[in-house]
Design a protein around this motif. Sequence first.
Motif, PDB file in Angstrom:
ATOM      1  N   LEU A 198       1.200   3.821  -5.221  1.00 24.64           N
ATOM      2  CA  LEU A 198       0.366   2.766  -5.784  1.00 24.64           C
ATOM      3  C   LEU A 198      -0.836   3.391  -6.490  1.00 24.64           C
ATOM      4  O   LEU A 198      -1.503   4.270  -5.926  1.00 24.64           O
ATOM      5  CB  LEU A 198      -0.110   1.856  -4.651  1.00 24.64           C
ATOM      6  CG  LEU A 198      -0.697   0.497  -4.999  1.00 24.64           C
ATOM      7  CD1 LEU A 198       0.376  -0.413  -5.581  1.00 24.64           C
ATOM      8  CD2 LEU A 198      -1.310  -0.139  -3.745  1.00 24.64           C
ATOM      9  N   ARG A 215      -1.319  -6.920   0.279  1.00 26.61           N
ATOM     10  CA  ARG A 215      -2.495  -7.190  -0.554  1.00 26.61           C
ATOM     11  C   ARG A 215      -2.104  -7.600  -1.969  1.00 26.61           C
ATOM     12  O   ARG A 215      -1.085  -7.185  -2.496  1.00 26.61           O
ATOM     13  CB  ARG A 215      -3.407  -5.963  -0.602  1.00 26.61           C
ATOM     14  CG  ARG A 215      -4.004  -5.610   0.760  1.00 26.61           C
ATOM     15  CD  ARG A 215      -4.961  -4.434   0.668  1.00 26.61           C
ATOM     16  NE  ARG A 215      -5.571  -4.172   1.968  1.00 26.61           N
ATOM     17  CZ  ARG A 215      -5.073  -3.342   2.877  1.00 26.61           C
ATOM     18  NH1 ARG A 215      -3.939  -2.702   2.623  1.00 26.61           N
ATOM     19  NH2 ARG A 215      -5.679  -3.177   4.035  1.00 26.61           N
ATOM     20  N   PHE A 255      -3.710  -7.457  -5.782  1.00 25.24           N
ATOM     21  CA  PHE A 255      -4.704  -6.711  -6.546  1.00 25.24           C
ATOM     22  C   PHE A 255      -4.749  -7.192  -7.992  1.00 25.24           C
ATOM     23  O   PHE A 255      -3.760  -7.656  -8.546  1.00 25.24           O
ATOM     24  CB  PHE A 255      -4.341  -5.210  -6.586  1.00 25.24           C
ATOM     25  CG  PHE A 255      -4.120  -4.550  -5.272  1.00 25.24           C
ATOM     26  CD1 PHE A 255      -5.145  -3.912  -4.604  1.00 25.24           C
ATOM     27  CD2 PHE A 255      -2.839  -4.527  -4.706  1.00 25.24           C
ATOM     28  CE1 PHE A 255      -4.917  -3.270  -3.397  1.00 25.24           C
ATOM     29  CE2 PHE A 255      -2.610  -3.886  -3.503  1.00 25.24           C
ATOM     30  CZ  PHE A 255      -3.644  -3.262  -2.842  1.00 25.24           C
ATOM     31  N   GLY A 292       0.803  -1.215   0.000  1.00 23.61           N
ATOM     32  CA  GLY A 292       0.000   0.000   0.000  1.00 23.61           C
ATOM     33  C   GLY A 292       0.832   1.258   0.000  1.00 23.61           C
ATOM     34  O   GLY A 292       0.483   2.256   0.635  1.00 23.61           O
ATOM     35  N   ARG A 343      -4.038   3.368  -6.800  1.00 26.28           N
ATOM     36  CA  ARG A 343      -5.152   2.717  -6.110  1.00 26.28           C
ATOM     37  C   ARG A 343      -6.440   2.706  -6.915  1.00 26.28           C
ATOM     38  O   ARG A 343      -7.242   1.766  -6.813  1.00 26.28           O
ATOM     39  CB  ARG A 343      -5.382   3.387  -4.754  1.00 26.28           C
ATOM     40  CG  ARG A 343      -4.279   3.098  -3.746  1.00 26.28           C
ATOM     41  CD  ARG A 343      -4.466   3.912  -2.469  1.00 26.28           C
ATOM     42  NE  ARG A 343      -3.514   3.525  -1.450  1.00 26.28           N
ATOM     43  CZ  ARG A 343      -2.238   3.916  -1.415  1.00 26.28           C
ATOM     44  NH1 ARG A 343      -1.776   4.712  -2.381  1.00 26.28           N
ATOM     45  NH2 ARG A 343      -1.432   3.526  -0.453  1.00 26.28           N
ATOM     46  N   SER A 344      -6.681   3.749  -7.702  1.00 24.75           N
ATOM     47  CA  SER A 344      -7.934   3.817  -8.465  1.00 24.75           C
ATOM     48  C   SER A 344      -8.013   2.754  -9.549  1.00 24.75           C
ATOM     49  O   SER A 344      -9.098   2.479 -10.077  1.00 24.75           O
ATOM     50  CB  SER A 344      -8.091   5.203  -9.100  1.00 24.75           C
ATOM     51  OG  SER A 344      -7.067   5.432 -10.060  1.00 24.75           O
ATOM     52  N   LEU A 361      -6.913  -0.447  -9.050  1.00 15.18           N
ATOM     53  CA  LEU A 361      -6.702  -1.750  -8.429  1.00 15.18           C
ATOM     54  C   LEU A 361      -7.956  -2.275  -7.742  1.00 15.18           C
ATOM     55  O   LEU A 361      -8.716  -1.524  -7.128  1.00 15.18           O
ATOM     56  CB  LEU A 361      -5.563  -1.669  -7.413  1.00 15.18           C
ATOM     57  CG  LEU A 361      -4.210  -1.174  -7.944  1.00 15.18           C
ATOM     58  CD1 LEU A 361      -3.209  -1.050  -6.807  1.00 15.18           C
ATOM     59  CD2 LEU A 361      -3.679  -2.107  -9.021  1.00 15.18           C
TER      60      LEU A 361
END
Length: 224
Positions: free
Chosen positions: A187, A215, A217, A183, A189-190, A192
């Motif tokens: 990263l 995690r 993804f 994390g 994130r949008s 994954l």
Amino acid sequence: MTLQSAGVATTDLSSFIRQNLPLMAVPSVPEIRLHTAHPGSGLRRIERQGKENAAPYWAYPWAGGMALARYILDRPQSVGGRHVLDLGAGSGLVAIAAAKAGAGSVLAAEIDRNALAALSLNLAANAVTATVIDRDILDGEPPAVDLVLVGDLFYERRLAKRVTAFLDRCVAAGIEVLVGDLGRKDLPRSRLRVLAEYPVADFGDAKGTQTRPGRVFSFERIKA
């Protein structure tokens, strides 16, 4: 392959790793053993020459790689019979997991010369094979694979942007992408979708430190 390292003769690099980085079972992934550094390993002797010393990231298992390797071994159907690329392979942890889980073929892309030596030794120690790509492939088109595996490549902004652009080309070509990460701040994130979570300790964490969630993804297309 020619390897050049500071303080250690080229022909002695693999011997140095064998002698100073013992094979150890990977935390959370004990099915795999890697040549792993300890406080007395003397890694400064094999730091790469140049304007900046290369951090010996290849000498330790990282959280995202451990989570991704665990996911693959627990779900061999995710790689079974498929042509797989481990991008930024480092020590080879994820590539080894894919080979052990029954991938049809494994490519391991890595540019650090010291990491390449460790990668070769770790593949042999785990009795698996992979085809090594020892050049930077991020600015080109993806190779002919079915699946790209990415562990811990979002630790620096510029690299994260290049990796994300490469992965965009992968998904546009119909290639599935799995990412393992703790994390970190860069990263994407949008893009994954979380598939799984495992308790892991990160590279650099003090011994005995409480584990953190690593995690896995799925990297998704940009939504229209």
